[in-house]
Design a protein around this motif. Structure first.
Motif, short mmCIF file in Angstrom:
data_model
loop_
_atom_site.label_atom_id
_atom_site.label_comp_id
_atom_site.label_asym_id
_atom_site.label_seq_id
_atom_site.Cartn_x
_atom_site.Cartn_y
_atom_site.Cartn_z
N LEU A 10 0.85 -1.22 -0.01
CA LEU A 10 -0.12 -0.09 0.10
C LEU A 10 0.85 1.34 -0.08
O LEU A 10 1.88 1.42 0.78
N GLU A 11 0.55 2.16 -0.80
CA GLU A 11 1.41 3.62 -0.91
C GLU A 11 0.73 4.63 -0.12
O GLU A 11 -0.57 4.72 -0.40
N GLN A 12 1.39 5.34 0.65
CA GLN A 12 0.88 6.50 1.33
C GLN A 12 1.54 7.70 1.49
O GLN A 12 2.59 7.53 1.79
N ARG A 13 1.07 8.89 0.96
CA ARG A 13 1.66 10.02 0.91
C ARG A 13 1.04 11.09 1.93
O ARG A 13 -0.11 11.09 2.12
N PRO A 14 1.65 11.78 2.32
CA PRO A 14 1.23 12.75 3.39
C PRO A 14 0.68 14.20 2.73
O PRO A 14 0.99 14.50 1.72
N SER A 15 -0.54 14.64 3.30
CA SER A 15 -1.21 15.88 2.73
C SER A 15 -0.09 17.00 3.51
O SER A 15 0.40 16.74 4.29
N THR A 16 -0.53 18.20 3.17
CA THR A 16 0.50 19.33 3.92
C THR A 16 0.26 19.36 5.40
O THR A 16 0.98 19.43 6.23
N ALA A 17 -1.14 18.96 5.68
CA ALA A 17 -1.65 18.78 7.01
C ALA A 17 -0.75 17.81 7.72
O ALA A 17 -0.44 18.01 8.74
N ASP A 18 -0.84 16.67 7.17
CA ASP A 18 0.02 15.39 7.73
C ASP A 18 1.24 15.80 7.99
O ASP A 18 1.73 15.26 8.91
N GLN A 19 2.11 16.28 6.82
CA GLN A 19 3.50 16.72 7.11
C GLN A 19 3.73 17.41 8.23
O GLN A 19 4.79 17.37 8.92
N SER A 20 2.77 18.44 8.48
CA SER A 20 3.11 19.51 9.50
C SER A 20 2.86 18.75 10.87
O SER A 20 3.39 19.56 11.94
N LYS A 21 2.09 17.62 11.21
CA LYS A 21 2.04 17.12 12.52
C LYS A 21 3.16 16.29 12.75
O LYS A 21 3.24 15.82 13.90
N GLY A 22 4.22 15.95 12.02
CA GLY A 22 5.16 15.04 12.26
C GLY A 22 4.74 13.81 12.93
O GLY A 22 4.06 13.16 12.37
N ALA A 23 5.58 13.46 13.97
CA ALA A 23 5.09 12.01 14.68
C ALA A 23 3.81 11.92 15.11
O ALA A 23 3.33 10.83 15.40
N GLN A 24 3.29 13.21 15.32
CA GLN A 24 1.74 13.11 15.90
C GLN A 24 0.68 12.38 14.84
O GLN A 24 -0.10 11.93 15.14
N PHE A 25 1.23 12.64 13.71
CA PHE A 25 0.35 12.04 12.51
C PHE A 25 0.26 10.48 12.64
O PHE A 25 -0.65 9.84 12.38
N PHE A 26 1.46 9.78 12.92
CA PHE A 26 1.50 8.25 12.94
C PHE A 26 0.95 8.05 14.66
O PHE A 26 0.21 7.04 14.36
N ALA A 27 0.91 8.83 15.56
CA ALA A 27 0.36 8.30 16.70
C ALA A 27 -1.13 8.40 16.61
O ALA A 27 -1.92 7.81 17.09
N ASP A 28 -1.73 9.57 15.87
CA ASP A 28 -3.13 9.65 15.67
C ASP A 28 -3.58 8.61 14.87
O ASP A 28 -4.96 8.14 14.82
N ASN A 29 -2.82 8.04 13.84
CA ASN A 29 -3.55 7.17 12.99
C ASN A 29 -2.70 5.65 13.28
O ASN A 29 -3.05 4.67 12.41
N LYS A 30 -2.28 5.57 14.23
CA LYS A 30 -1.65 4.16 14.52
C LYS A 30 -2.74 2.91 14.39
O LYS A 30 -1.96 2.25 13.75
N ASP A 31 -3.71 3.01 14.91
CA ASP A 31 -4.40 1.64 14.92
C ASP A 31 -4.86 1.23 13.25
O ASP A 31 -4.83 0.10 12.87
#
Length: 459
Positions: free
Chosen positions: A112-133
């Motif tokens: 699966l390929e996943q790219r960040p949006s501008t908002a995702d990019q700005s969140k840094g590690a928090q993006f992955f914590a928020d979407n962990k599950d």
């Protein structure tokens, strides 16, 4: 199991010399033994670059300098005493091959390929914590996720933040002492990938990070610097897709017969008397086996070469049920280790490091026809990733196989292996075996002495 074989062979040479109490002036003996009985065939097979089913374009994204990307966050705890790699979870009995292939055909696309949006990019590690599950559910569903274009993972510190946010638990490489990989940042549980100049001309075929005894549950491969002069694509293929397309007759044959893999050759003069050969084999077995967390049997002339001592793994099934999903997948290293395939593609290991695959019931070497069938079907499902700085491939090691194409120039990819973090009994309670570290460091130094761009001319 990667191309551990060159390193294993170096250990065999060093350890057996010690076992026989060889004086210092005879230290050159092993290299003479390696070359003593190697005979080249009149006509070597033509070497051609393997194929891939999907080859994404490069995007020429920039990275950091080595000083910048290698900087570790010293405020974080030292992870040197990480978990030992967990025991391989085999579940291979009574697999209905027809149903297994039908089930595998329905498996979602990998990777699966996943790219960040501008908002995702700005969140840094928090993006992955928020979407962990969701990310971890997608990993189980697809077998691999290619995170493409994230800035966070362009450095060692950011990469560690990435996988910590996903709550993975790092472990040792299943062959930590093999010397094929050294730590890029030990305190961050980060291994350098196979970037050694002596091995950049060697094509690493598809394999799971696995031996018959130990298998990492997951892995995260990261690119800090793509190859400066071209090549070096990271290869990934879906073990479910390969199983779904595998020739039915060959699949049944290999499942019933099982396979065994030879991981090293040590050629000694065939004229040596039997008692000398037996003594040499016993010395190798006693000196080397305890240093490697593998079940190896030392066998003479298994591939028919007079005087050749081979270290051969125990029998294993080419198919295994996934420990969590229960789905049968193609999980073996034949595409990487078949000698007849290595002889026909770019190869950067000496004869002592060449491998072979045997049918376990007869110990005959795998036929060229069967090797070519495995090659054709496996390479149909390879995605040759154009990984650039910050890209990470997150892999379910019981579902997806991986490898690496040849490259030119300098390249810096790295990897962290992970154990089971939700099943304590699968993880076990073993922490890092510190005694392994000295061997790991010593072998890496020996590997660094190999010439750059070594090309095997064995056939």
């Amino acid at each position: 199991m990667r191309i551990l074989t060159s390193a294993l062979a170096l250990v065999i040479a060093a350890s057996t010399a010690s076992a026989f109490n060889a004086p210092r002036q005879t230290a050159a003996l092993p290299s003479k033994l390696y070359a003593a009985t190697i005979e080249k065939k009149d006509e070597a097979p033509e070497r051609t670059a393997p194929l891939a089913g999907y080859v994404p374009e490069w995007e020429d994204r920039s990275g950091l300098t080595e000083e910048e990307f290698m900087a570790s966050d010293k405020s974080k705890p030292d992870l040197s005493e990480m978990w030992e790699c967990p025991i391989t979870r085999w579940d291979t009995e009574d697999i209905n091959l027809d149903l297994a292939q039908l089930q595998a055909k329905m498996a979602p696309k990998c990777p699966l390929e996943q790219r960040p949006s501008t908002a995702d990019q700005s969140k840094g590690a928090q993006f992955f914590a928020d979407n962990k599950d969701k990310i971890r559910a997608d990993l189980l569903k697809h077998g691999a996720i290619w995170f493409r274009g994230f800035d966070l993972m362009k450095s060692v510190s950011g990469y560690r933040e990435f996988w910590e946010a996903l709550e993975f638990d790092p472990c040792l490489d299943p062959l930590h002492s093999s010397g094929l990989r050294k730590f890029a940042s030990e305190r961050d549980a980060l291994y350098e990938e196979v970037n050694k100049p002596s091995l950049r001309g060697h094509y690493i075929g598809l394999h799971a990070e696995s031996t018959a005894k130990r298998t990492a549950a997951y892995a995260a491969f990261v690119c800090f610097q793509r190859a400066t002069e071209g090549g070096g694509r990271f290869l990934v293929a879906d073990g479910a897709a390969i199983l779904a397309d595998m020739d039915r007759k060959l699949l049944k044959d290999l499942y019933n017969r099982k396979i065994r893999i030879s991981v090293s050759n040590l050629d000694i003069p065939p004229s040596f008397p039997d008692f000398v050969k037996e003594g040499f084999k016993n010395a190798v077995d006693a000196a080397v086996a305890p240093k490697f967390d593998m079940d190896l049997e030392m066998i003479y002339e298994a591939d028919g070469k007079p005087g050749r001592l081979q270290a051969i793994e125990t029998a294993e099934s080419p198919i295994n049920r996934h420990p969590v999903t229960g789905m049968p997948v193609w999980m073996n290293n034949a595409h990487n280790h078949c000698r007849k395939l290595r002889d026909r593609r770019p190869c950067g290991v000496p004869e002592v490091g060449m491998t072979e695959v045997f049918y376990a019931d007869t110990m005959d070497t795998m036929s060229l026809e069967d090797c070519e069938t495995i090659k054709k079907i496996s390479e149909k499902h390879i995605t040759a990733l154009s990984m650039e700085p910050g890209d990470v491939l997150l892999v379910d090691n019981y579902r997806a196989l991986h490898g690496r194409d040849v490259f030119a120039g300098d390249r810096f990819h790295a990897v962290t292996w992970f154990t089971w973090d939700k099943q304590d009994e699968w993880r076990g309670d073993e922490r890092r075996i510190i005694e392994k570290n000295g061997l790991n460091v010593a072998i890496n130094k020996m590997m660094d002495f190999l010439p750059k761009d070594f090309v095997s001319d064995q056939s």
